[in-house]
Design a protein around this motif. Structure first.
Motif, PDB file in Angstrom:
ATOM      1  N   PHE A  33      44.388  39.445  54.689  1.00  0.00           N
ATOM      2  CA  PHE A  33      43.195  39.274  53.863  1.00  0.00           C
ATOM      3  C   PHE A  33      42.002  39.336  54.800  1.00  0.00           C
ATOM      4  CE2 PHE A  33      39.829  37.057  51.711  1.00  0.00           C
ATOM      5  CZ  PHE A  33      39.983  37.393  50.379  1.00  0.00           C
ATOM      6  N   PHE A  34      41.180  40.375  54.639  1.00  0.00           N
ATOM      7  CA  PHE A  34      40.105  40.577  55.600  1.00  0.00           C
ATOM      8  C   PHE A  34      38.720  40.435  54.994  1.00  0.00           C
ATOM      9  CE2 PHE A  34      37.228  43.837  57.551  1.00  0.00           C
ATOM     10  CZ  PHE A  34      36.838  43.057  58.627  1.00  0.00           C
ATOM     11  N   ASP A  35      38.413  41.247  54.025  1.00  0.00           N
ATOM     12  CA  ASP A  35      37.028  41.348  53.587  1.00  0.00           C
ATOM     13  C   ASP A  35      36.834  40.690  52.230  1.00  0.00           C
ATOM     14  OD1 ASP A  35      34.708  44.157  53.789  1.00  0.00           O
ATOM     15  OD2 ASP A  35      34.393  42.024  53.502  1.00  0.00           O
ATOM     16  N   VAL A  36      35.837  39.819  52.145  1.00  0.00           N
ATOM     17  CA  VAL A  36      35.563  39.150  50.878  1.00  0.00           C
ATOM     18  C   VAL A  36      34.443  39.847  50.119  1.00  0.00           C
ATOM     19  CG1 VAL A  36      36.317  36.922  51.743  1.00  0.00           C
ATOM     20  CG2 VAL A  36      33.924  37.550  51.960  1.00  0.00           C
ATOM     21  N   ASN A  37      34.039  41.022  50.585  1.00  0.00           N
ATOM     22  CA  ASN A  37      32.969  41.747  49.908  1.00  0.00           C
ATOM     23  C   ASN A  37      33.370  42.219  48.527  1.00  0.00           C
ATOM     24  OD1 ASN A  37      31.006  41.517  51.912  1.00  0.00           O
ATOM     25  ND2 ASN A  37      31.797  43.264  53.050  1.00  0.00           N
ATOM     26  N   SER A  38      34.667  42.229  48.229  1.00  0.00           N
ATOM     27  CA  SER A  38      35.125  42.704  46.926  1.00  0.00           C
ATOM     28  C   SER A  38      34.938  41.659  45.834  1.00  0.00           C
ATOM     29  CB  SER A  38      36.609  43.092  47.000  1.00  0.00           C
ATOM     30  OG  SER A  38      37.402  41.996  47.383  1.00  0.00           O
ATOM     31  N   ILE A  39      34.512  40.463  46.203  1.00  0.00           N
ATOM     32  CA  ILE A  39      34.258  39.442  45.178  1.00  0.00           C
ATOM     33  C   ILE A  39      33.137  39.926  44.275  1.00  0.00           C
ATOM     34  CG2 ILE A  39      33.450  37.089  44.767  1.00  0.00           C
ATOM     35  CD1 ILE A  39      34.783  36.252  47.321  1.00  0.00           C
ATOM     36  N   ARG A  40      33.406  39.979  43.001  1.00  0.00           N
ATOM     37  CA  ARG A  40      32.456  40.585  42.076  1.00  0.00           C
ATOM     38  C   ARG A  40      31.206  39.738  41.915  1.00  0.00           C
ATOM     39  NH1 ARG A  40      32.326  37.995  37.361  1.00  0.00           N
ATOM     40  NH2 ARG A  40      34.026  36.597  36.813  1.00  0.00           N
ATOM     41  N   THR A  41      30.121  40.376  41.523  1.00  0.00           N
ATOM     42  CA  THR A  41      28.860  39.697  41.279  1.00  0.00           C
ATOM     43  C   THR A  41      29.028  38.643  40.191  1.00  0.00           C
ATOM     44  OG1 THR A  41      27.636  41.685  41.879  1.00  0.00           O
ATOM     45  CG2 THR A  41      26.445  40.015  40.620  1.00  0.00           C
ATOM     46  N   GLY A  42      28.526  37.459  40.437  1.00  0.00           N
ATOM     47  CA  GLY A  42      28.611  36.378  39.465  1.00  0.00           C
ATOM     48  C   GLY A  42      29.819  35.486  39.630  1.00  0.00           C
ATOM     49  N   ALA A  43      30.772  35.886  40.479  1.00  0.00           N
ATOM     50  CA  ALA A  43      31.964  35.068  40.698  1.00  0.00           C
ATOM     51  C   ALA A  43      31.623  33.865  41.559  1.00  0.00           C
ATOM     52  CB  ALA A  43      33.051  35.897  41.368  1.00  0.00           C
ATOM     53  N   ALA A 226      38.335  56.520  36.529  1.00  0.00           N
ATOM     54  CA  ALA A 226      36.986  56.264  37.048  1.00  0.00           C
ATOM     55  C   ALA A 226      36.996  55.330  38.247  1.00  0.00           C
ATOM     56  CB  ALA A 226      36.118  55.673  35.937  1.00  0.00           C
ATOM     57  N   HIS A 227      38.162  54.702  38.498  1.00  0.00           N
ATOM     58  CA  HIS A 227      38.291  53.768  39.621  1.00  0.00           C
ATOM     59  C   HIS A 227      39.502  54.143  40.483  1.00  0.00           C
ATOM     60  CE1 HIS A 227      35.937  51.509  36.606  1.00  0.00           C
ATOM     61  NE2 HIS A 227      35.304  51.018  37.662  1.00  0.00           N
ATOM     62  N   ASP A 228      39.604  55.434  40.788  1.00  0.00           N
ATOM     63  CA  ASP A 228      40.668  55.934  41.673  1.00  0.00           C
ATOM     64  C   ASP A 228      42.072  55.674  41.141  1.00  0.00           C
ATOM     65  OD1 ASP A 228      38.781  56.863  43.563  1.00  0.00           O
ATOM     66  OD2 ASP A 228      38.624  54.856  44.428  1.00  0.00           O
ATOM     67  N   GLY A 229      42.204  55.573  39.818  1.00  0.00           N
ATOM     68  CA  GLY A 229      43.527  55.426  39.226  1.00  0.00           C
ATOM     69  C   GLY A 229      43.975  53.991  39.004  1.00  0.00           C
ATOM     70  N   PHE A 230      43.046  53.036  39.099  1.00  0.00           N
ATOM     71  CA  PHE A 230      43.391  51.625  38.916  1.00  0.00           C
ATOM     72  C   PHE A 230      42.439  50.971  37.922  1.00  0.00           C
ATOM     73  CE2 PHE A 230      44.885  52.574  43.209  1.00  0.00           C
ATOM     74  CZ  PHE A 230      46.141  51.989  43.222  1.00  0.00           C
ATOM     75  N   LEU A 231      42.966  50.060  37.132  1.00  0.00           N
ATOM     76  CA  LEU A 231      42.089  49.210  36.329  1.00  0.00           C
ATOM     77  C   LEU A 231      41.427  48.169  37.211  1.00  0.00           C
ATOM     78  CD1 LEU A 231      44.202  48.664  33.067  1.00  0.00           C
ATOM     79  CD2 LEU A 231      42.434  50.375  33.549  1.00  0.00           C
ATOM     80  N   PHE A 232      42.194  47.673  38.206  1.00  0.00           N
ATOM     81  CA  PHE A 232      41.657  46.748  39.195  1.00  0.00           C
ATOM     82  C   PHE A 232      42.018  47.272  40.589  1.00  0.00           C
ATOM     83  CE2 PHE A 232      42.148  43.806  35.544  1.00  0.00           C
ATOM     84  CZ  PHE A 232      40.829  43.376  35.443  1.00  0.00           C
ATOM     85  N   ASP A 234      41.084  46.472  43.359  1.00  0.00           N
ATOM     86  CA  ASP A 234      41.087  45.446  44.413  1.00  0.00           C
ATOM     87  C   ASP A 234      41.998  44.272  44.089  1.00  0.00           C
ATOM     88  OD1 ASP A 234      39.601  44.523  42.300  1.00  0.00           O
ATOM     89  OD2 ASP A 234      37.857  43.903  43.482  1.00  0.00           O
ATOM     90  N   SER A 235      42.952  44.456  43.191  1.00  0.00           N
ATOM     91  CA  SER A 235      43.824  43.329  42.815  1.00  0.00           C
ATOM     92  C   SER A 235      44.798  42.950  43.924  1.00  0.00           C
ATOM     93  CB  SER A 235      44.615  43.658  41.544  1.00  0.00           C
ATOM     94  OG  SER A 235      45.422  44.815  41.726  1.00  0.00           O
ATOM     95  N   ASP A 236      44.824  43.729  45.017  1.00  0.00           N
ATOM     96  CA  ASP A 236      45.621  43.351  46.187  1.00  0.00           C
ATOM     97  C   ASP A 236      44.772  42.650  47.242  1.00  0.00           C
ATOM     98  OD1 ASP A 236      44.145  45.664  46.684  1.00  0.00           O
ATOM     99  OD2 ASP A 236      45.575  46.414  48.164  1.00  0.00           O
ATOM    100  N   ARG A 237      43.453  42.495  46.952  1.00  0.00           N
ATOM    101  CA  ARG A 237      42.555  41.909  47.944  1.00  0.00           C
ATOM    102  C   ARG A 237      41.754  40.726  47.435  1.00  0.00           C
ATOM    103  NH1 ARG A 237      41.483  47.258  47.905  1.00  0.00           N
ATOM    104  NH2 ARG A 237      39.322  46.999  47.223  1.00  0.00           N
TER     105      ARG A 237
END
Length: 310
Positions: A33-43, A226-232, A234-237
């Motif tokens: 687990f490296f980068d926390v930048n994937s945390i969505r806005t408002g979380a 629209a998201h490279d073939g994923f609904l989420f 970043d669900s692995d991060r």
């Protein structure tokens, strides 16, 4: 499965990223687990970081020359602020009895005890490892990896598993062998959708709460494309929250749950799932059973709980 979290200041992001990349190369993305930048806005940032640390077994504190966060205007250093993200990460790791490994980079030395807030003064007396970015980088990383495996073994935790050459081969494409194995599993193997990490768990062969899996609407496919073939993607991060799932339909939840397994190359006997994931280039079926990280397992459980509400 054990996980490693890399804690760092943004000023040291390049070096910390190289360290994380080396660990990923060794153990796979699901173990780091490296980068926390994937945390969505408002979380809730604090809540997400805390959950990530709880899911880890080892926290590497990357300490660079500016780690304390001193300023030139006479204001207190960033590390003196209880809300400082780096301080919060280390204090949370200590609170949950996680193994903490201080790592000196970019010529940094361990801060003096007087420079540290009281809760972190123990760091001054720790035997920190060093990783240089030059020609000794791989030598230093080998020593760090040996240390990680040693402390996990002494703590009685699950050892990190190296990514095998076979898995790397599958990851980057092994068409003929994959097709042959897929055919064998498809015709004779059992159906799997749920995580194999849970002993005694029931295999989820259909949509949760439904007798017959519905077809995947075109709108779901378009959303994924629209998201490279994923609904989420970043669900692995990152940890998924209830807010992420509230507006999703039952079939969207089913796809979101199973794409976590598909990312690691799971075979699907279920025709709907197999056809759906096969349209994306990233999907490379390689095994019936695929391991998930603690974070991914938590996300599977979160999605499944929401499915039961539908």
């Amino acid at each position: 499965m054990s996980m490693i979290m890399v804690s760092y200041r943004r000023v040291d992001q390049d070096t910390a990223g190289r360290i994380a990349d080396h660990l990923i190369e060794k153990y796979g993305e699901k173990s780091v687990f490296f980068d926390v930048n994937s945390i969505r806005t408002g979380a809730n940032f604090v809540d997400r970081i805390a959950k990530a640390i709880v899911a880890c077994d080892v926290v590497i504190a990357v300490i660079g020359p500016h780690w304390i966060g001193k300023t030139d205007d006479g204001k207190p250093a960033r590390l003196e602020d209880p809300a400082d993200s780096v301080r919060f990460e280390i204090e949370t790791a200590l609170k949950h009895n996680k193994t903490l490994l201080p790592l000196l980079v970019n010529g940094a030395t361990m801060p003096e005890a007087a420079e540290l807030p009281e809760s972190l003064r123990f760091l001054h007396f720790c035997n920190a490892a060093r990783v240089d970015s030059g020609q000794d980088f791989r030598v230093h990383m080998t020593r760090l990896i040996d240390t990680i495996n040693e402390v996990l073994s002494e703590a009685g935790r699950s050892p990190l598993r190296e990514v095998s050459p076979i898995k790397r081969y599958w990851k980057y494409g092994a068409g003929l062998a994959a097709a042959a194995l897929a055919l064998a599993v498809w015709t004779a193997g059992p159906a799997f959708e749920h995580t194999v990490a849970k002993s005694g768990g029931q295999d989820d062969q259909t949509t949760v709460g439904r007798a017959t899996p519905p077809a995947v609407p075109a709108s779901v496919t378009q959303r994924a494309k629209a998201h490279d073939g994923f609904l989420f993607p970043d669900s692995d991060r990152r940890f998924l929250s209830e807010a992420d799932l509230n507006d999703m339909s039952a079939i969207e939840l089913r796809i979101a749950r199973n794409e976590i397994f598909a990312r690691h190359g799971r075979f699907f006997k279920d025709q709907v799932l197999a056809n759906y994931f096969s349209q994306f280039a990233w999907y490379q079926p390689a095994a019936v059973e695929v391991p998930l990280s603690n974070l991914e397992t938590t996300n599977v459980d979160t999605i499944e709980a929401k499915e039961h509400e539908k």
